[in-house]
Structures are given as structure tokens and as C-alpha cells.
Design a protein around this motif. Structure first.
Motif, PDB file in Angstrom:
ATOM      1  N   GLU A  77       1.011  -0.989  -0.013  1.00  0.00           N
ATOM      2  CA  GLU A  77       0.017  -0.315  -0.124  1.00  0.00           C
ATOM      3  C   GLU A  77       1.213   1.308  -0.079  1.00  0.00           C
ATOM      4  O   GLU A  77       0.020   2.218  -0.754  1.00  0.00           O
ATOM      5  CB  GLU A  77      -1.192  -0.159   1.074  1.00  0.00           C
ATOM      6  N   ILE A  78       1.907   1.254   0.774  1.00  0.00           N
ATOM      7  CA  ILE A  78       2.992   2.433   0.799  1.00  0.00           C
ATOM      8  C   ILE A  78       3.473   2.677  -0.894  1.00  0.00           C
ATOM      9  O   ILE A  78       3.237   4.152  -1.477  1.00  0.00           O
ATOM     10  CB  ILE A  78       4.071   2.206   2.096  1.00  0.00           C
ATOM     11  N   VAL A  79       3.360   1.611  -1.365  1.00  0.00           N
ATOM     12  CA  VAL A  79       4.005   1.778  -2.967  1.00  0.00           C
ATOM     13  C   VAL A  79       3.128   2.173  -3.862  1.00  0.00           C
ATOM     14  O   VAL A  79       3.744   3.287  -4.283  1.00  0.00           O
ATOM     15  CB  VAL A  79       4.786   0.387  -2.975  1.00  0.00           C
ATOM     16  N   THR A  80       1.846   1.921  -3.383  1.00  0.00           N
ATOM     17  CA  THR A  80       1.058   2.124  -4.700  1.00  0.00           C
ATOM     18  C   THR A  80       0.784   3.458  -4.633  1.00  0.00           C
ATOM     19  O   THR A  80       0.803   4.455  -5.009  1.00  0.00           O
ATOM     20  CB  THR A  80       0.152   1.180  -4.113  1.00  0.00           C
ATOM     21  N   ARG A  81       0.623   3.698  -2.812  1.00  0.00           N
ATOM     22  CA  ARG A  81       0.731   5.364  -2.692  1.00  0.00           C
ATOM     23  C   ARG A  81       1.616   6.493  -2.842  1.00  0.00           C
ATOM     24  O   ARG A  81       1.372   7.661  -3.773  1.00  0.00           O
ATOM     25  CB  ARG A  81      -0.005   5.260  -1.348  1.00  0.00           C
ATOM     26  N   SER A  82       2.598   6.439  -3.030  1.00  0.00           N
ATOM     27  CA  SER A  82       3.381   6.631  -3.328  1.00  0.00           C
ATOM     28  C   SER A  82       4.026   7.307  -4.409  1.00  0.00           C
ATOM     29  O   SER A  82       3.892   8.391  -5.218  1.00  0.00           O
ATOM     30  CB  SER A  82       5.255   6.169  -2.935  1.00  0.00           C
ATOM     31  N   ARG A  83       2.966   5.674  -5.328  1.00  0.00           N
ATOM     32  CA  ARG A  83       3.782   5.594  -7.390  1.00  0.00           C
ATOM     33  C   ARG A  83       2.417   6.702  -7.440  1.00  0.00           C
ATOM     34  O   ARG A  83       2.140   7.780  -8.297  1.00  0.00           O
ATOM     35  CB  ARG A  83       3.225   5.044  -7.412  1.00  0.00           C
ATOM     36  N   LYS A  84       1.704   6.822  -6.810  1.00  0.00           N
ATOM     37  CA  LYS A  84       0.294   7.775  -6.666  1.00  0.00           C
ATOM     38  C   LYS A  84       0.489   8.653  -6.758  1.00  0.00           C
ATOM     39  O   LYS A  84       0.161  10.503  -7.462  1.00  0.00           O
ATOM     40  CB  LYS A  84      -0.886   7.248  -5.922  1.00  0.00           C
ATOM     41  N   ALA A  85       1.741   9.630  -5.611  1.00  0.00           N
ATOM     42  CA  ALA A  85       1.780  11.542  -5.648  1.00  0.00           C
ATOM     43  C   ALA A  85       2.982  11.677  -5.838  1.00  0.00           C
ATOM     44  O   ALA A  85       2.927  12.673  -6.707  1.00  0.00           O
ATOM     45  CB  ALA A  85       2.482  11.222  -3.469  1.00  0.00           C
ATOM     46  N   LEU A  86       3.578  10.263  -6.294  1.00  0.00           N
ATOM     47  CA  LEU A  86       4.914  10.707  -7.701  1.00  0.00           C
ATOM     48  C   LEU A  86       4.715  10.598  -9.153  1.00  0.00           C
ATOM     49  O   LEU A  86       5.455  11.908 -10.085  1.00  0.00           O
ATOM     50  CB  LEU A  86       5.832   9.334  -7.042  1.00  0.00           C
ATOM     51  N   GLY A 129      -6.973   5.362 -11.130  1.00  0.00           N
ATOM     52  CA  GLY A 129      -8.485   4.086 -11.213  1.00  0.00           C
ATOM     53  C   GLY A 129      -9.420   5.471 -11.004  1.00  0.00           C
ATOM     54  O   GLY A 129      -9.953   5.673 -11.551  1.00  0.00           O
ATOM     55  N   HIS A 130      -9.151   7.094 -10.850  1.00  0.00           N
ATOM     56  CA  HIS A 130     -10.412   8.308 -11.627  1.00  0.00           C
ATOM     57  C   HIS A 130      -9.459   9.231 -11.714  1.00  0.00           C
ATOM     58  O   HIS A 130      -8.363   9.194 -12.019  1.00  0.00           O
ATOM     59  CB  HIS A 130     -10.687   8.076 -10.746  1.00  0.00           C
ATOM     60  N   ALA A 134      -6.951  19.908 -12.501  1.00  0.00           N
ATOM     61  CA  ALA A 134      -6.806  21.138 -11.690  1.00  0.00           C
ATOM     62  C   ALA A 134      -7.218  21.238 -11.604  1.00  0.00           C
ATOM     63  O   ALA A 134      -6.230  22.052  -9.607  1.00  0.00           O
ATOM     64  CB  ALA A 134      -6.154  22.009 -12.951  1.00  0.00           C
ATOM     65  N   VAL A 135      -8.691  21.500 -10.841  1.00  0.00           N
ATOM     66  CA  VAL A 135      -9.417  21.957  -9.963  1.00  0.00           C
ATOM     67  C   VAL A 135      -8.978  20.864  -8.420  1.00  0.00           C
ATOM     68  O   VAL A 135      -9.836  21.943  -7.579  1.00  0.00           O
ATOM     69  CB  VAL A 135     -10.681  22.271 -10.462  1.00  0.00           C
ATOM     70  N   ASN A 136      -9.021  19.326  -9.246  1.00  0.00           N
ATOM     71  CA  ASN A 136      -9.039  18.768  -8.090  1.00  0.00           C
ATOM     72  C   ASN A 136      -7.957  18.049  -7.314  1.00  0.00           C
ATOM     73  O   ASN A 136      -7.470  17.381  -6.408  1.00  0.00           O
ATOM     74  CB  ASN A 136      -9.944  17.706  -7.273  1.00  0.00           C
ATOM     75  N   LEU A 137      -6.631  18.481  -7.940  1.00  0.00           N
ATOM     76  CA  LEU A 137      -5.420  17.910  -7.794  1.00  0.00           C
ATOM     77  C   LEU A 137      -4.932  18.298  -6.074  1.00  0.00           C
ATOM     78  O   LEU A 137      -3.955  17.513  -5.608  1.00  0.00           O
ATOM     79  CB  LEU A 137      -4.212  18.997  -8.943  1.00  0.00           C
ATOM     80  N   GLU A 138      -5.204  19.777  -5.811  1.00  0.00           N
ATOM     81  CA  GLU A 138      -4.245  19.934  -4.018  1.00  0.00           C
ATOM     82  C   GLU A 138      -5.108  19.197  -2.991  1.00  0.00           C
ATOM     83  O   GLU A 138      -4.769  18.405  -2.231  1.00  0.00           O
ATOM     84  CB  GLU A 138      -4.564  21.367  -3.929  1.00  0.00           C
TER      85      GLU A 138
END
Length: 326
Positions: free
Chosen positions: A59-68, A75-76, A80-84
Motif C-alpha cells: 500500500e505504501i508503494v502504491t500510494r507513493s507512486r500516486k503522489a509521484l 483509477g479516476h 487541476a481543480v481537484n489536484l490539491e
């Protein structure tokens, strides 16, 4: 001829009786396994102190890749309006999971080595924050890694293809995350992360290795990079490359634990498939090229090409390739 209904019932009763008899054999096995716990015949963790979770590491690897790589693994749709908002949610969940796992890893180490209190809860939260704070630098390095893959692989269909599907980039991403954790003094978790990538890609990068920027592993299956390996900038490896240690006796293993045992690869080196480079004193000089299946245990000066002599091929049969058979 159909079997009478009563015969069916008798067979079922016999099967139930056999099942009961077999189940009654299980307690003896349970007792034997329990009895060996706490002895030298059993590795176990029977303790109120929880161990880090492999599922949480994934899960840590998966979430880190989402941030990077925002938008690639979510998956969705992200705009720009919802990036932050999206990034805030990802980092909050990543921080909470990481803080728990680091706390458990540190606490387990304290109990295992009978250490005095190291304030594991405080360490877990502080290290988790430092990990999250290190993500911008890891993103910068990974951007250079992606560009190195694009420049080094003519088969690349662009950065999207590299980020989505290149096993080398996945392994290097996990390595850079695990390497940061190791620098933060976190036990157990870095190796759990690297072994997850190893199982997923066939690429084995120890989190202790030091790897520069613009690093590219092409294809990647079977690549091994040992703990004390040092790799410079703009280095490219192909599949089956080993950057390893020389074989050691049991006594030498203990005396060299933590010492330099793996090679140093300087900047702008290319190492082709199947090459094996061993030893802590072995240095491959900058801008050198190491050919496929080369075996090296000694240093190579800068600007050197090392290749095996072309083997002589033997053809068995009445026709040789390239010959006019008309």
C-alpha cells in the motif's frame, strides 16, 4: 443400474465418519508444532508487539507512486481543480500508514535486540514525515530516470508507456523509496519494499546501494545490484547484469558485514546483458562499455570497452546460413 437411495445414504455416513476420524488426527500435529515454538527448531513471532505488514508495504508503494506520478495510478480522473485535494488525501493516508509501520518496525527491533526504549511512536511519526518530505526530490530523480529510458530505448512509445509498463522504472522507483527509508534508519521496511519489487519484476536492487540520476535498466529481468554498490549518473544496464560480491567464507561474511563488497560504476557507463562485475575494489571507469557475458573482478580504466572475443560458431547440417543453396 441405478444405486438404491439407501446405498447413497450409507456412503455419505461412511465419508462423514472417515472425515471425523481424520480431523481427530489434527490436534496431535497442533501440539507438536506448538511445542517446538520457543525452541531452536522454530522461527516465530509470538508477541503482543505487531510486525510490519507486507500488505501495508505494498500500500505504501502504491500510494507513493500516486503522489509521484499523479493521474497514472489513481483509477479516476484528476483535474487541476481537484489536484490539491487529491494530493492531500494521498499524502495523509500515506503518512498515517507509514507512521504505523515504522513504529512497529522500530518496536520489533527494540524487543528483538533487548534495547532500551527508543520512543518508537515518536520515531515512527517523525520518520514518516521525513519520508513524505523526501518525495519531491525522489520525483525529480525519477523524472530524470524516465527521460533516460526514453533517450536510451528506441522501442519506447513515450513517457506514458515507460511510466505505465517498464519494469526497470518500477524497480528503480521502489528502490528510491526504500533507499530514503534506509537513510532514515528505519529497519525491516526498506528490504520488504525492495523484495516486493524483486518479486514483481525480477530486478533485485538492495536499498543500501547508492545510485545516481538518469539511471536506466532496459528489460531488466535478472538484474542484481548489491548492498554496497555505487553507481554514478547516466548509467545504463541491460537484463541479467550482476553487480555483486565475491564469494566469502562464513568468517569473512561476519567480518565484512557493512563493508564495501560490491563494485563502483562511474558516470556514463553501459553494461550489456549477462555481464557479471564483482568485488568491492572493482571500479568501472567513466564512459566505459562492458559487453555481454563479460566476467570482471578487476577495475577498468575510464573510456574502455571490454568485450569477449567473438566465439566460433559451429553449424551442423548440410546447409549453412548465408550460403547459396541453389
Amino acid at each position: 443400474m441405478a444405486m438404491p437411495e439407501s446405498a447413497h445414504g450409507d456412503n455419505c455416513k461412511l465419508e462423514e465418519k472417515l472425515s471425523l476420524e481424520l480431523h481427530q488426527e489434527l490436534p496431535a500435529v497442533v501440539n507438536e508444532l506448538v511445542a517446538s515454538c520457543g525452541t531452536k527448531e522454530c522461527f516465530e513471532h509470538i508477541s503482543p508487539v505487531p510486525l510490519p505488514s507486507r500488505e501495508a508495504v505494498v500500500e505504501i508503494v502504491t500510494r507513493s507512486r500516486k503522489a509521484l506520478f499523479p493521474g497514472y495510478f489513481d483509477g479516476h480522473k484528476i483535474e487541476a481543480v481537484n489536484l490539491e485535494y487529491h494530493m492531500g488525501m494521498v499524502l495523509m493516508k500515506l503518512y498515517d500508514t507509514m507512521a504505523d509501520q515504522i513504529t512497529w518496525a522500530v518496536r520489533h527491533d527494540c524487543f528483538r535486540h533487548d534495547q532500551s526504549c527508543t520512543h518508537c511512536g515518536d520515531r515512527g511519526q517523525r520518520a514518516a514525515l521525513e519520508f513524505v518530505q523526501g518525495l519531491p526530490e525522489i520525483r525529480r530523480l525519477l523524472t530524470l530516470d524516465v527521460l533516460a529510458a526514453q533517450e536510451g530505448d528506441p522501442a519506447s512509445g513515450g513517457v506514458d508507456e515507460i511510466i505505465f509498463s517498464y519494469p526497470g522504472l518500477f524497480a528503480v522507483t521502489v528502490y528510491r523509496l526504500a533507499h530514503l527509508l534506509r537513510h532514515l534508519g528505519v529497519p525491516i521496511l526498506p528490504r520488504m519494499m525492495s523484495e516486493y519489487a524483486h518479486a514483481h519484476t525480477g530486478i533485485d536492487i538492495h536499498p543500501g546501494a547508492e545510485i545516481g540520476n538518469s539511471f536506466f535498466i532496459d528489460h531488466g529481468t535478472g538484474v542484481v545490484i548489491g548492498e554496497t554498490t555505487e553507481i554514478g549518473d547516466h548509467v545504463r544496464l541491460y537484463q541479467g547484469v550482476t553487480l555483486g560480491a565475491l564469494s566469502l567464507s562464513k568468517e569473512e561474511v561476519e567480518s565484512l558485514r557493512g563493508a564495501k563488497r560490491h563494485p563502483t560504476i562511474e558516470d556514463n557507463v553501459i553494461i550489456y546483458s549477462g555481464a557479471t562485475i564483482l568485488g568491492g575494489k572493482t571500479v568501472v571507469g567513466a564512459r566505459s562499455v562492458i559487453g555481454g557475458n563479460v566476467w570482471l573482478t578487476e577495475s577498468v580504466p575510464p573510456d574502455t570497452k571490454v568485450f569477449l572475443e567473438k566465439p566460433q560458431l559451429v553449424y551442423v547440417g548440410s546447409r549453412r546460413p548465408g550460403k547459396d543453396t541453389a
